[in-house]
Structure formats: C-alpha cells, structure tokens
Design an enzyme around this catalytic site. Structure first.
Site, short mmCIF file in Angstrom:
data_model
loop_
_atom_site.label_atom_id
_atom_site.label_comp_id
_atom_site.label_asym_id
_atom_site.label_seq_id
_atom_site.Cartn_x
_atom_site.Cartn_y
_atom_site.Cartn_z
N ASP A 1 -12.27 7.41 2.86
CA ASP A 1 -11.03 6.98 3.92
C ASP A 1 -10.72 5.62 3.85
OD1 ASP A 1 -8.99 7.69 5.79
OD2 ASP A 1 -10.36 7.58 7.31
N LYS B 1 -10.45 12.91 7.72
CA LYS B 1 -10.03 12.38 9.16
C LYS B 1 -10.12 13.50 9.96
CE LYS B 1 -6.90 8.37 7.71
NZ LYS B 1 -7.72 7.54 8.46
N ASP C 1 1.31 5.93 5.23
CA ASP C 1 0.40 5.43 5.01
C ASP C 1 1.02 4.62 3.50
OD1 ASP C 1 -1.93 4.08 5.19
OD2 ASP C 1 -3.10 5.47 4.06
N GLU D 1 -9.44 3.91 1.53
CA GLU D 1 -8.96 4.29 0.09
C GLU D 1 -7.89 3.01 -0.19
OE1 GLU D 1 -7.77 5.66 2.97
OE2 GLU D 1 -5.94 5.16 2.73
N ASP E 1 -2.60 10.20 3.46
CA ASP E 1 -4.16 9.75 3.71
C ASP E 1 -4.93 10.65 4.65
OD1 ASP E 1 -6.66 8.49 3.88
OD2 ASP E 1 -5.79 7.10 5.05
N ARG F 1 -7.82 0.04 0.13
CA ARG F 1 -8.44 -1.19 -0.14
C ARG F 1 -8.73 -1.09 -1.93
NH1 ARG F 1 -12.67 -1.68 4.64
NH2 ARG F 1 -10.72 -0.37 5.28
N LYS G 1 0.96 -1.06 0.04
CA LYS G 1 0.00 -0.03 0.17
C LYS G 1 0.80 1.22 -0.03
CE LYS G 1 -3.56 2.66 2.66
NZ LYS G 1 -4.31 2.70 3.81
#
Ligand code: BES
Ligand code: MN
Ligand code: ZN
Length: 480
Positions: free
Chosen positions: A332, A262, A273, A334, A255, A336, A250
C-alpha cells in the site's frame, strides 16, 4: 464561460443579472446613482438590515425595468480593512454559483468598488470561474446550466490578467474532470489520451516492456496485480531554451492497497490517487496554451494498484532504474515506489529542479485535513518560491521537517531501503524515502493527500476533486 471587459455604465448594460459588491458597514453611497434609478431599493435592504455586506452574504433584487440589468445581486465583501484577494475569490465563487443555479445566462460585475480598494476585480472573477464547475459525465440529466458570459464593467485594462485566469480555470476544470472520473474509465491509458490532447507539447509513453528494459523495477512492482497496462508518461513543453523543471505527478489510477489491502470503507475515493498527475497535466496545459517562457518535463508514472495473482507481496525486493534496491514492507506504500523510478528517470534530463506532487500519505490528511499541502524538500530557495506561489493562490502549503533522523525509519535489513517506516512519523519518513532518490538534485515534494478531494462545497470549489496544484504550480513556474 467567457469573460469580457467593458467600460460602460452599470445602468446601461443589458444583462440578466448585475453583481454589485458591497462593503460591510460603509452604507450605500458608492452606488448612489444606481440606487436612485432603482427607486432606493438598495438603500432599503441595507437600512432594514436585510443585507449587511458581510463577507459572502447575498441579496437579490429585481430591477422591474428601471435599469437595463434585469436583476441586481448584492454580494458582501466584508469589512474594508479585512478584504484580501482570497476573500474576493470566495465572494466571486458564491455570487456566480448562486446566479448559475438560477439559470442566468449573461451576467455583469460592477468592478469599481474593488478597483477603488486597489484590489483586482480579476480575483473576484477567478473565484467565479473556478466555482462554475460540475462533474456531469455520468448524469443522464445534465441539470447544471453553465453561465455563458460575464462582463466586467471597468475602465481598467484587465485584458492580460483575464486571459490568464480563463486559461488557469479551464486547466483546473480539466484536472478536476480527470480526478472525478472513476478508475474504470480513468486508466493509465486514459491518462495517455489526456496527455495527448494537450497542444504544443510532445508525449512519450514508456510501456511495460520498455519500462522493464530500462529497469524500472519499483514502478513495475505496483502494477503486477492489475491487468490494466501501466503507462509511464513523459511530456515535454519547451517554451524557452533552458534546463527543464521536472514536474512529477503520482498517477495511481486506483489504489486498493494491493496485497496489503485497504479497508473497504471509503475505498471508492482511491480513484483520486492520480490527482498529482492531473495537477501536472493541468499545469502543462495552461503553460503551453499561454506560451509561458519555461521548459517543463512532466512525468506521470501511471499504474493501478490491485491484489492479483501475480501482485507484489510484502517482503519482496525490487530494484529501481538507478540501481537502488527496495524491500516492500507494504504494497500500500505504492506511490513512493512509482515515484522512486520517476525521480531517478527525471534526473536524466538534468533538471534545474524536481517537483513531485502526490497523494502520498494518510498522515498528511490526518495532520492537515483538507486545508494544507505538506511540503518537504532539500532546497530552501525553491521552497521559498513555492511559499510565495502558495500565498498568491491560497493553495496553502506548509513546510514540514525532513531531518536526517528519518533515514533510520526506512533502513531495511536486506535491501538498500524499505518502503515503509510504519505509521509513526510517516509524513516525514515517506518524504525522506523520496529524498534518497533525488540525491543532489534540487527537489521539492508536495503531499496533496488531504487537499486533492473535499467532501463539502467551498465557495469556489464544489465537493469532489479540487484540482489542487494546478494554480500553485503555475504561479510557481511564473516565479522561476
Ligand atoms: N494513496 C495513499 C495515501 C492516501 C490516503 C491518499 C488517504 C489519500 C487519502 C497511499 O498510497 C497510502 O496508502 N499510504 C499509506 C502508506 C502506509 C501503508 C505505509 C498511508 O499513508 O497510510
Ligand atoms: Mn497506497
Ligand atoms: Zn496511494
């Protein structure tokens, strides 16, 4: 730091500090000769209980010209029966960070007592190399003095193991640097440059237009709110002519959560991230430098997740490269979305296994703190290998359930899947989402949301990015 091995007496080796590992409750008999040359100073601190040999305990003695080393650093290994390779790593980390802070340039380790315990002094050194790391890119005053050389005083042949840990530690530092670098400098394009800096590999970059042509709608939906160009990075290392292992990391360089923004507190940490991508790059770096007989396809679907005017919105539906549609419940979730396209793309290489490594869920860090990687997958024998690699490296993984009941959590009313099943059960439901894309291909998911970053120093990991995954993946590759 360079590591040398020499078969020479401790008292005769010229260095600024000599490390003497000591056992708890075993007295000083093992170091009779050195102790005598030092006029009994070692025995003195032990008898007076100023030093007891407890695990990670330190005591510095000046030799005052009695022997060639200027200083002696006693480091406790703890009780003989309780010593493990991990405890050696920690002791090595403690001893070497201590000496580094005191500006020692060349140091030595007396390895005899460790070898006598049928353990490897190389584990001690590995901890030392891993500990000797600072992130100083943005400091005008670089106050950390790197230790230049460490010599292992041993009559064993440790050459091969030593080369291995040097390479692995350098790769871990490389990964930590990438993760510590803030998102204004660690962009998807910067990740491309990092990938291109590796040797003996090939790099292919799928840019936005190409990704759109290919139909990577889920991955591209993550980047819509950002002006930073997305880069879907594919790295190949072929050390053997066999079907590849796909390593997917990833690589969300920041993020913010997107439109599902967030909370502000702690958001600065979301630069980490992309720690999964960094782990994959680190592992490939070491594997290629060591010419490991493996075939790896590394995939980094790099993008930035921001809430811009054209950002994806909750309720939007996107389509992956394999044709599955996804309803975006939360922008959020994101990771996946990017991983869904990456996993489907990876299948084109007919891999023997797909391993994804990702800072995927807050639930992972809530469950395990910074201690453990959550593992889920569709193939028990690969997960067994991962557990073995975990035991070897002390990068702890723990298998979590992936029952078919979780399928319900990610059912959408209007699309094939939705990207969030809500908070309850999200560690497993998020993994189940990925499973739907892996299909029949053997696949293992590693959630490193908790372990990729620490807020407090550890014996061989300074606070900040841990570089987790590099050592685990390399040990895993060795077992294939
Ligand atoms: N990158 C985060 C997960 C994360 C959280 C990593 C904390 C490291 C520390 C991920 O993209 C995320 O936001 N996950 C959400 C998903 C939810 C909105 C469905 C989560 O797990 O809270
Ligand atoms: Mn997120
Ligand atoms: Zn994320």
């Amino acid at each position: 730091m360079r590591v040398h091995i020499r078969n020479i007496n401790e008292t005769e080796f010229v260095c600024s500090a000599l490390i003497l590992p000591m056992l708890e409750g075993e007295g000083t008999d093992y170091y009779k000769i050195i102790n005598k040359s030092l006029n009994g100073l070692i025995k003195k601190v032990v008898v007076s209980k100023e030093f007891n040999g407890k695990h990670n305990e330190l005591c510095l003695i000046h030799s005052e010209g009695t022997i060639k080393p200027d200083r002696i650093l006693l480091i406790g290994l703890g009780k003989k029966k309780e010593i493990t390779p991990e405890k050696l790593r920690q002791a090595g980390g403690k001893a070497i960070s201590y000496l580094g802070n005191l500006n020692n340039k060349n140091i030595a380790l007396s390895a005899g007592i460790i070898s006598a315990l049928k353990l490897s002094p190389v584990d001690f050194i590995e901890g030392g190399l891993l500990a000797d790391y600072r992130f100083l890119r943005y400091k005008r005053e670089k106050n950390h003095k790197e230790i230049k050389e460490i010599t292992v005083l041993s009559n064993e042949n440790l050459y091969k193991e030593t080369r291995w840990i040097e390479t692995v530690a350098t790769a871990t530092h490389f990964a930590r640097d990438l993760v510590n670098t803030p998102s204004n400098d660690m962009t998807p394009s910067a990740l491309v440059r990092a990938a291109r800096s590796l040797k003996n590999i090939s790099v292919k970059v799928i840019d936005k237009a190409k990704a759109a042509d290919l139909g990577m709608g889920a991955y591209l939906s993550v980047t819509r709110g950002s002006v930073e160009p997305p880069k879907f990075i594919v790295i190949t290392y072929k050390g053997k002519n066999i079907p590849p292992v796909a390593l997917i990391g990833k690589s969300i360089t920041f993020d913010s959560g997107g439109i599902s923004l967030k909370p502000g507190e702690g958001m600065e940490k979301m630069k980490y991230d992309m720690a999964g991508g960094a782990a994959v790059l680190g592992a490939i770096k070491a594997a290629s430098e060591m010419n490991m007989p493996v075939h790896i396809v590394g995939i980094l679907p790099a993008a930035e997740n921001l809430p811009g005017g054209s950002a994806s919105k909750p309720g939007d539906v996107v389509k992956t490269i394999g044709g599955k549609t996804i309803e975006i419940i939360s922008t959020d979730a994101e990771g996946r979305l990017a991983l869904a396209d990456a996993i489907e793309y990876a299948k084109r290489f007919k891999p023997s296994a797909i391993i994804d490594i990702a800072t995927l869920t807050g639930a992972c860090s809530i469950t395990f703190g910074s201690e453990v990687i959550a593992m889920m997958g569709n193939n028990e024998s690969i997960m067994e290998k991962m557990k073995k690699a975990s035991a070897e490296t002390a990068e702890k993984v723990w298998q979590m359930p992936l029952f078919d009941e979780y399928k319900d959590y990610i059912k959408s009313d209007i699309a094939d899947l939705k990207n969030s099943g809500g908070r309850s059960g999200s560690l497993s439901s998020s993994a189940y989402f990925l499973k739907e894309f892996a299909g029949e291909t053997p696949w293992v998911h590693l959630d490193i949301a908790g372990t990729a970053w620490i807020d407090k120093d550890r014996p061989y990991i300074p606070k900040g990015a841990t570089g987790i995954g590099v050592r685990l993946l390399l040990s895993f590759l060795k077992l294939l």
